[in-house]
Design an enzyme around this catalytic site. Structure first.
Site, PDB file in Angstrom:
ATOM      1  N   LYS A 112       1.083  -0.806   0.189  1.00  0.00           N
ATOM      2  CA  LYS A 112      -0.490   0.603   0.207  1.00  0.00           C
ATOM      3  C   LYS A 112       1.124   1.755   0.006  1.00  0.00           C
ATOM      4  CE  LYS A 112      -1.811   1.373   3.686  1.00  0.00           C
ATOM      5  NZ  LYS A 112      -1.224   2.338   4.437  1.00  0.00           N
ATOM      6  N   ASP A 153      -2.921  -5.701   2.445  1.00  0.00           N
ATOM      7  CA  ASP A 153      -3.466  -5.231   3.932  1.00  0.00           C
ATOM      8  C   ASP A 153      -2.529  -5.732   4.535  1.00  0.00           C
ATOM      9  OD1 ASP A 153      -4.441  -4.435   5.582  1.00  0.00           O
ATOM     10  OD2 ASP A 153      -6.274  -3.569   4.474  1.00  0.00           O
ATOM     11  N   HIS A 154      -1.618  -5.304   5.428  1.00  0.00           N
ATOM     12  CA  HIS A 154      -1.055  -6.173   6.780  1.00  0.00           C
ATOM     13  C   HIS A 154      -1.730  -6.763   7.397  1.00  0.00           C
ATOM     14  CE1 HIS A 154       0.178  -2.683   8.499  1.00  0.00           C
ATOM     15  NE2 HIS A 154       0.568  -3.587   9.394  1.00  0.00           N
ATOM     16  N   LYS A 196      -2.368 -10.376  10.309  1.00  0.00           N
ATOM     17  CA  LYS A 196      -3.107 -10.451  11.489  1.00  0.00           C
ATOM     18  C   LYS A 196      -3.599 -11.765  12.347  1.00  0.00           C
ATOM     19  CE  LYS A 196      -2.000  -5.573  12.661  1.00  0.00           C
ATOM     20  NZ  LYS A 196      -0.988  -5.579  12.898  1.00  0.00           N
ATOM     21  N   HIS A 213      -6.905  -0.902   6.075  1.00  0.00           N
ATOM     22  CA  HIS A 213      -7.053  -1.499   7.411  1.00  0.00           C
ATOM     23  C   HIS A 213      -8.680  -1.882   8.227  1.00  0.00           C
ATOM     24  CE1 HIS A 213      -3.095  -1.372   6.847  1.00  0.00           C
ATOM     25  NE2 HIS A 213      -2.584  -0.635   7.024  1.00  0.00           N
TER      26      HIS A 213
HETATM   27  C1  BG6 Z   1       0.351   1.694   8.141  1.00  0.00           C
HETATM   28  C2  BG6 Z   1       0.228   2.790   8.135  1.00  0.00           C
HETATM   29  O1  BG6 Z   1      -0.119   0.508   6.926  1.00  0.00           O
HETATM   30  O2  BG6 Z   1      -0.395   0.106   9.767  1.00  0.00           O
HETATM   31  C3  BG6 Z   1       0.833   2.904   8.998  1.00  0.00           C
HETATM   32  O3  BG6 Z   1       0.774   3.456   7.196  1.00  0.00           O
HETATM   33  C4  BG6 Z   1       0.671   2.725  10.875  1.00  0.00           C
HETATM   34  O4  BG6 Z   1       0.562   4.507   9.299  1.00  0.00           O
HETATM   35  C5  BG6 Z   1       0.254   1.265  10.564  1.00  0.00           C
HETATM   36  O5  BG6 Z   1       1.101   2.747  11.759  1.00  0.00           O
HETATM   37  C6  BG6 Z   1      -0.449   0.143  11.268  1.00  0.00           C
HETATM   38  O6  BG6 Z   1      -0.157  -1.336  11.587  1.00  0.00           O
HETATM   39  P1  BG6 Z   1       0.225  -2.064  12.879  1.00  0.00           P
HETATM   40  O7  BG6 Z   1       0.290  -3.071  12.389  1.00  0.00           O
HETATM   41  O8  BG6 Z   1       0.925  -1.231  13.881  1.00  0.00           O
HETATM   42  O9  BG6 Z   1      -1.208  -1.371  13.563  1.00  0.00           O
END
Ligand code: BG6
Length: 504
Positions: free
Chosen positions: A156, A185-186, A190, A248
């Protein structure tokens, strides 16, 4: 997400091999997959970037990154050596055709050495303006021709708005088949997010309650204590709506709201998510004013340290109109969810770092207890905590022990820590393994991305066209602007926050 099989021989090319994402996420994920026995017996990782490194220097950097960022800590010397012999570096200029010829030669050499045709995964961990350049050059060099064995992974942001997302989709689909495109979309990788599907569709007791007849409202809150850190140049052109809600948070919402898929097939699951996005009520200009709140953090103190206002962060416009906080009320116009508000909230520099989904059930139809008994009355809630706590809690009323009839809310808890001993894999491990196995269930399909953009566009354009006059409007270490409290309080609810673990 799946399987207990290993993939075929694989070449993993990382564009942006010297970047932050490779150091913090991709490198550690590949190494942990290797440690856990998931990497194919024949694999090669080729980091690529403009910096002049030798293979040795690149390996050394990776070793240091692992020591710092990997969940498995400092690598064991022998295991590292076994892994590192498969790691290479190629200096590259992504705009230059020679770069791609070099990749071609390497792929041929590996195929010859391995006596097998490998899968080739091109991982684009680069700035989004390079996505089209790299994709087109891969096509020109005929490196994307084998539709069965070539895959492209796109990080992304996927587009800056609906139009640019469509353009990128069009370009990619002129080169690749959809089954070759892995949009990350990581959050979908999770463990606790994947578990939402298990919780909903592997248990029979939830489904009868999972609708407008029993659920009063849903909250999805992703709060972060961190500010924008070193990412001001990216973030100032993005903001909370693009950075978090469009992807997300809407994906979390889809997990909660989707209909049961017929099977666990990637397209089945993604079809059901697209159905949700399409059923979501689109905003008109008045709805933006009534149902969407934006915020930007001012300076303040966090954990005893003074922190700057967003506008004073490095590489941020001192008069920036970018929101670092957003809270939005959505509705889903379908049979299951008609009339049930979904409140989404996310922001930086907030009081707590936590991602929590709260499903509040309707109240009992009639209260049989005396008012004194029910002073701390609380409607039933299901609280799905994504991170840092990994748990699912069902809040129910119980009788407090004693002669009197006094009720209070207690939690029935499933908590990962107390239930499982093994460490959960990082989201990137799951997702990278899926790219190797060819499983797209946890990746965004083109139409899914566009449907999510379509939904946020009216809010985005209203906010862009009308500068906020009261930024900054929340201080660091708070829960965001007061208007976010008002957004939900108007409907008679308040934001739920999980107590920090260890505190009562
Ligand atoms: C990313 C955003 O996709 O997700 C960041 O660009 C954000 O701004 C992050 O901090 C949050 O990911 P996680 O896994 O730390 O909740």
């Amino acid at each position: 997400m799946s399987s207990n099989t290993k993939s075929d021989p694989t070449i993993f090319v990382i564009f942006g091999g010297t970047g932050d994402l490779t150091s913090r996420k991709i490198g550690p994920a590949l190494y942990n997959l290797f440690l856990d026995g998931w990497m194919p017996s024949q694999f090669s990782i080729i980091g690529t970037g403009r910096t002049q490194y030798s293979d040795e220097q690149f390996r050394e950097n990776l070793y240091n990154d692992l020591s710092q960022f990997s969940r498995s800590g400092v690598p064991d010397k022998e295991k590292w050596a076994a892994f590192a012999q498969n790691v290479y570096y190629q200096v590259s200029d992504v705009k230059n055709a020679e770069t791609y010829k070099e990749f071609g030669k390497r792929i041929e050499k590996h195929s010859a050495d391995w006596k097998a045709k490998p899968n080739v995964i091109y991982y684009l961990a680069v700035s989004p303006n390079l996505f089209p350049i790299i994709a087109s050059n891969l096509a020109k060099a005929k490196l994307a021709d084998d539709k069965n064995r070539t895959r492209i992974v796109i990080e992304k942001p996927f587009g800056h708005d609906l139009d640019t997302a469509k353009e990128l989709n069009q370009l990619l689909s002129s080169i690749f088949d959809e089954c070759q495109i892995y949009r990350i979309d990581h959050y979908l990788g999770k463990e606790t997010v994947q578990n939402i599907m298990a919780f909903r569709f592997a248990n029979s007791i939830m489904e009868p309650l999972w609708n407008r007849n029993f659920i009063e409202h849903v909250q999805i809150s992703v709060s972060e204590q961190l500010g924008v850190e070193e990412r001001g140049d990216y973030y100032d052109g993005s903001g909370a709506l693009r950075d978090m809600i469009q992807n997300h948070l809407l994906q979390l919402l889809c997990h909660i709201a989707m209909e049961p898929p017929v099977s666990f097939n990637a397209d089945e699951v993604r079809d059901r998510k697209v159905d949700v996005l399409k059923a979501m009520r689109k905003f008109g200009p008045d709805d933006v004013r009534m149902s969407a709140v934006r915020g930007q953090y001012g300076s303040g103190w966090m954990k005893g340290k003074e922190v700057p206002a967003y506008r004073d962060e490095p590489k941020v416009d001192p008069e920036s109109n970018t929101e670092t906080f957003a809270a939005i009320k959505f509705f889903i116009d379908n049979w299951r969810w008609q009339g049930v508000p979904f409140y989404l909230r996310t922001g930086k520099r907030l009081h707590q770092s936590s991602s929590v989904i709260t499903i509040q059930f309707k109240d009992v139809p009639h209260l049989i207890f005396p008012t004194e008994a029910a002073e701390s009355w609380q409607q039933n809630r299901l609280i799905i905590s994504i991170q840092p706590e990994m748990s699912i809690r069902l809040q129910v009323q119980a009788k407090r022990p004693g002669i009197d009839m006094i009720l209070n809310a207690v939690d029935m808890v499933f908590d990962y820590k107390g239930t499982y001993t093994q460490q959960a894999p990082e989201a990137y491990e799951t997702l990278i393994l899926d790219t190797m196995l060819g499983d797209q269930t946890l990746f965004m399909r083109g139409d899914q991305v566009e449907a999510a953009w379509e939904l946020v566009m009216p809010i985005l354009s209203t906010w862009q066209n009308k500068k906020s006059l009261n930024f900054p409007n929340y201080s660091a270490d708070s829960w965001g602007p007061e208007s976010a409290e008002a957004l939900i309080a108007r409907d008679g609810f308040n934001w739920f926050t999980l107590p920090v673990q260890g505190k009562k």
